[in-house]
Design an enzyme around this catalytic site. Structure first.
Site, PDB file in Angstrom:
ATOM      1  N   SER A 200      27.108  32.067  38.460  1.00  0.00           N
ATOM      2  CA  SER A 200      28.564  32.144  38.454  1.00  0.00           C
ATOM      3  C   SER A 200      28.988  32.951  39.677  1.00  0.00           C
ATOM      4  CB  SER A 200      29.048  32.826  37.166  1.00  0.00           C
ATOM      5  OG  SER A 200      30.413  32.570  36.937  1.00  0.00           O
ATOM      6  N   CYS A 328      33.370  39.597  28.357  1.00  0.00           N
ATOM      7  CA  CYS A 328      33.721  38.338  27.700  1.00  0.00           C
ATOM      8  C   CYS A 328      34.225  38.574  26.284  1.00  0.00           C
ATOM      9  CB  CYS A 328      32.514  37.402  27.672  1.00  0.00           C
ATOM     10  SG  CYS A 328      31.868  37.007  29.304  1.00  0.00           S
TER      11      CYS A 328
END
Length: 378
Positions: A200, A328
């Site tokens: 990512s 997250c």
């Protein structure tokens, strides 16, 4: 108010060079890569060149790299393909993986009836290699191991050589969520035969919303969703040209400066550990996050000898950005599933904070953070 950013495991500052590349791409390379006219061909050529350059860093073929929206999509693409396309009947993972892996595995267990086994962990959150081998040896089902190379909350390093050896010995497929690894460590996939990895861009000073999955050659890829048949049928959706080119630049820049950045960030982390030990009694470090040989140099997970539910908020009000666990899960009251798994009940009552560093972190920022922690925990 002074702003200090110590949450780099969540996302990193975008390098100015990356912003420049993306700005130029938005201005000059706006064609749809699926279009046959010159604007589309130019965009297509740019992303294919980026694919080749990214693949070169891992010593793999460009055709083995699939661009995605980030690590979560890449993990999902890999795990769904393992079961629905490659015939995997069993997944071995750990209970401290990222939820992109854990929740996907749980879904596949319920929807596809796969066998889901969890490898045991020691008190520091390390994979029990003997138990992993026992799990591999006790079933003939086609198996995938999914174990992250660096834990995103406590920073523990997976013993990669041992896991790769077991994968080969028992003919198991091996997927690793390498989101915290890419851009911070070199990874030659010819030396370490991992079948699937993910990246990512925003974890290595690139843009949000773009990443990639690596599928070892020979594995066909079924898409998660259908539409335009992009990425050679592996992922439908018009490619994020500016994001892909920004990711390529960020990765190239990170690998070019890998040793220099690692030495600099390691010194910051060691300095912070020294200062914490000096100013706070009975402080603890979760997992092996304070061990420079068994954890990443970018993460330090600290357990303070007190319970302070407002510490994260108070640090934020003081201008210091940190995390209580995985970003997250921000906004969730559930707390860290990683710490709940490895800490005793008595230990879990105390406040833990994840500090994570980048090449932009300074000693002056660490000093300021120590001062504020002393004020808040006096």
């Amino acid at each position: 108010m002074k702003a200090i950013y110590l949450d780099n495991a969540a996302t990193t500052i975008i390098d100015s060079e990356v912003i420049s590349v993306m700005h130029n791409a938005a201005l000059e390379n706006y064609g749809n890569p699926s279009s046959t006219h010159q604007f589309g061909r130019k965009a297509k050529a740019a992303i294919e060149n980026a694919r080749k350059n990214i693949a070169r860093h891992f010593n793999v073929a460009a055709s083995e790299i699939i661009f995605t929206s980030g690590g979560t999509e890449a993990d999902n693409l890999i795990l769904h393909n393992a079961v629905l396309n490659l015939g995997v009947q069993r997944i071995i993972t750990s209970k401290i993986e990222h939820h992109a892996v854990l929740h996907t595995c749980e879904f596949l267990e319920k929807s596809q009836g796969i066998q889901l086994d969890f490898v045991q962990l020691d008190a520091q959150g390390n994979v029990d290699i003997e138990h992993l081998e026992t799990l591999l040896a006790t079933s003939d089902k086609k198996t995938l191991m999914s174990l992250m190379l660096i834990n995103n909350e406590i920073g523990n390093l997976l013993p990669l050589e041992e896991v790769c050896h077991l994968a080969k010995k028992y003919h198991a497929l091996f997927h690793s969520d390498t989101v915290q690894t890419i851009g911070h460590y070199s990874l030659d996939l010819q030396q370490f035969p991992i079948d699937f990895i993910v990246a990512s861009a925003h974890k290595f000073h690139g843009p949000n919303g773009v990443g990639f999955a690596y599928f070892k050659k020979g594995f066909g890829v079924l898409p998660l969703f259908y539409g335009g048949n992009q990425e050679k049928g592996a992922r439908s959706s018009t490619e994020n040209v500016a994001g892909i080119l920004g990711m390529e630049k960020a990765l190239s820049f990170a690998i070019q400066n890998l040793e220099k950045d690692r030495n600099q960030i390691s010194e910051i982390k060691k300095y912070f550990i020294t200062e914490l030990n000096h100013h706070f009694e009975t402080i603890h470090f979760n997992g092996f996050s304070a061990d420079e040989n068994r954890s990443t140099y970018t993460i330090l997970n600290v357990r303070f000898p007190t319970k302070n539910d407002l510490l994260l908020f108070s640090l934020d009000m003081a201008g210091i950005a940190v995390s209580g666990g995985s970003a997250c899960q921000s906004g969730s009251n559930k707390g860290s599933h990683v710490l709940k798994e490895i800490l005793k009940d008595e230990e879990a009552k105390f406040t833990s904070i994840r500090f994570s560093f980048s090449k932009y972190t300074t000693k002056e920022e660490i000093d300021f953070t120590i001062v504020k922690l002393k004020e808040l925990l006096k």
